[in-house]
Scaffold this motif. Sequence first.
Motif, PDB file in Angstrom:
ATOM      1  N   GLU A  52      12.341   7.113  -5.611  1.00 47.30           N
ATOM      2  CA  GLU A  52      11.347   8.119  -5.718  1.00 47.30           C
ATOM      3  C   GLU A  52       9.995   7.897  -5.954  1.00 47.30           C
ATOM      4  O   GLU A  52       9.595   7.332  -6.914  1.00 47.30           O
ATOM      5  N   MET A  53       9.235   8.469  -4.850  1.00 45.17           N
ATOM      6  CA  MET A  53       7.643   8.002  -5.239  1.00 45.17           C
ATOM      7  C   MET A  53       6.939   9.188  -5.048  1.00 45.17           C
ATOM      8  O   MET A  53       7.185  10.363  -4.519  1.00 45.17           O
ATOM      9  N   GLY A  54       6.096   9.221  -5.823  1.00 45.96           N
ATOM     10  CA  GLY A  54       5.109  10.250  -6.217  1.00 45.96           C
ATOM     11  C   GLY A  54       3.839  10.300  -5.174  1.00 45.96           C
ATOM     12  O   GLY A  54       4.020  10.685  -3.994  1.00 45.96           O
ATOM     13  N   LEU A  55       2.713   9.614  -5.386  1.00 43.88           N
ATOM     14  CA  LEU A  55       1.712   9.658  -4.525  1.00 43.88           C
ATOM     15  C   LEU A  55       1.107   8.102  -4.647  1.00 43.88           C
ATOM     16  O   LEU A  55       0.915   7.493  -5.569  1.00 43.88           O
ATOM     17  N   GLY A  56       1.144   7.393  -3.381  1.00 43.16           N
ATOM     18  CA  GLY A  56       0.971   5.937  -3.502  1.00 43.16           C
ATOM     19  C   GLY A  56       1.764   5.411  -2.272  1.00 43.16           C
ATOM     20  O   GLY A  56       2.226   6.011  -1.189  1.00 43.16           O
ATOM     21  N   SER A  57       1.625   4.001  -2.244  1.00 42.71           N
ATOM     22  CA  SER A  57       2.246   3.271  -1.063  1.00 42.71           C
ATOM     23  C   SER A  57       3.416   2.574  -1.690  1.00 42.71           C
ATOM     24  O   SER A  57       3.676   2.081  -2.568  1.00 42.71           O
ATOM     25  N   LEU A  58       4.229   2.320  -0.566  1.00 37.89           N
ATOM     26  CA  LEU A  58       5.532   1.878  -0.726  1.00 37.89           C
ATOM     27  C   LEU A  58       5.738   0.729   0.567  1.00 37.89           C
ATOM     28  O   LEU A  58       6.073   1.263   1.413  1.00 37.89           O
ATOM     29  N   THR A  59       6.058  -0.411  -0.011  1.00 44.07           N
ATOM     30  CA  THR A  59       6.468  -1.621   0.856  1.00 44.07           C
ATOM     31  C   THR A  59       7.936  -2.007   0.773  1.00 44.07           C
ATOM     32  O   THR A  59       7.975  -2.419  -0.545  1.00 44.07           O
ATOM     33  N   LEU A  60       8.713  -2.047   1.905  1.00 42.33           N
ATOM     34  CA  LEU A  60       9.871  -2.477   1.568  1.00 42.33           C
ATOM     35  C   LEU A  60      10.191  -3.634   2.518  1.00 42.33           C
ATOM     36  O   LEU A  60      10.173  -3.572   3.769  1.00 42.33           O
ATOM     37  N   ARG A  61      10.659  -4.658   1.969  1.00 42.26           N
ATOM     38  CA  ARG A  61      10.772  -6.086   2.753  1.00 42.26           C
ATOM     39  C   ARG A  61      12.170  -6.559   2.442  1.00 42.26           C
ATOM     40  O   ARG A  61      12.943  -6.578   1.498  1.00 42.26           O
TER      41      ARG A  61
END
Length: 298
Positions: free
Chosen positions: A229-238
């Motif tokens: 769960e993310m609010g405000l920002g960037s998420l990178t999935l490798r």
Amino acid sequence: MSESTTRITAAQPEARRRVDILRIAIAVTATLLLLLACAPANGQDWRTTSYARQLSGEERLVVDVEYGAGELRIAPASAGTLYRTNLRYDANTFTPRFAYDSGRLRFGMEGNSVRGRNLEKGRLDLRLSPDVPLDIDLAFGAADATIDLSGLRLRRAELQTGASRTMLSITTPNPITCELFEIEVGAARFEARGLGNLHARRFSLEGGVGEVILDFTGSWAQDLEASIEMGLGSLTLRFPEGLGVRITKDGLLASFDGQRLTKRGDVYYSENWDRSTYKLSLDLNAALGSIRVEWVDS
């Protein structure tokens, strides 16, 4: 510890949960500014102390650590050592609280006003046994954290970060199954490498504001159920080549770059999902920001 993030329960309605994530990040950011904006004051009394214990028939070690601000390092101890820690702290501001009893290690810092104090010079270096199963509860605030869990026998872990820069790495396979690995991230930059080496059954992350990078490479030995769960920002999935990936995505306002994923109904699948040896099933919920999928050699 005042910088610890507040737990968000699954029972909260969806909208309330997202709002709470943002509130956590804002509160942690405000705390960080209060701690670091003031010039260092005179009269700081820097001291160094250490604690250590050798193995003596323990079958498990439960570790509970709370650390406010400064530099945090966690790594494996040498064989035969149950734990070893070195601490540098301002004695005019903090009093260390350390206790060990029957396989349970507790560490925390009690303090007075920190206004005008240069907390960045503080340091906690903790080494943990690679010989016994570990349950770890770790909470830290405005810290520069490097956490190396390589070679540890990790059974369960919970990490809570405030306004921190955190690098988590697992470069060698966990010798046992990790039942649960939970992460709560405030206003922070958080990167984890080698999550495939955890050999975890369940993984979860709740993020507030900032940049999160999750690298799932490693020596996979079982399927993994995960939630983010993310609010405000960037998420990178490798993801490593060959891993089967299924993503159930919610959150209409977050952009999603699902490289090499095919949508079937409301779910995204990797091209090899049906024939892969090991599978990652991920529930992904993001309010604002960006999500990017990358495929890398394992």
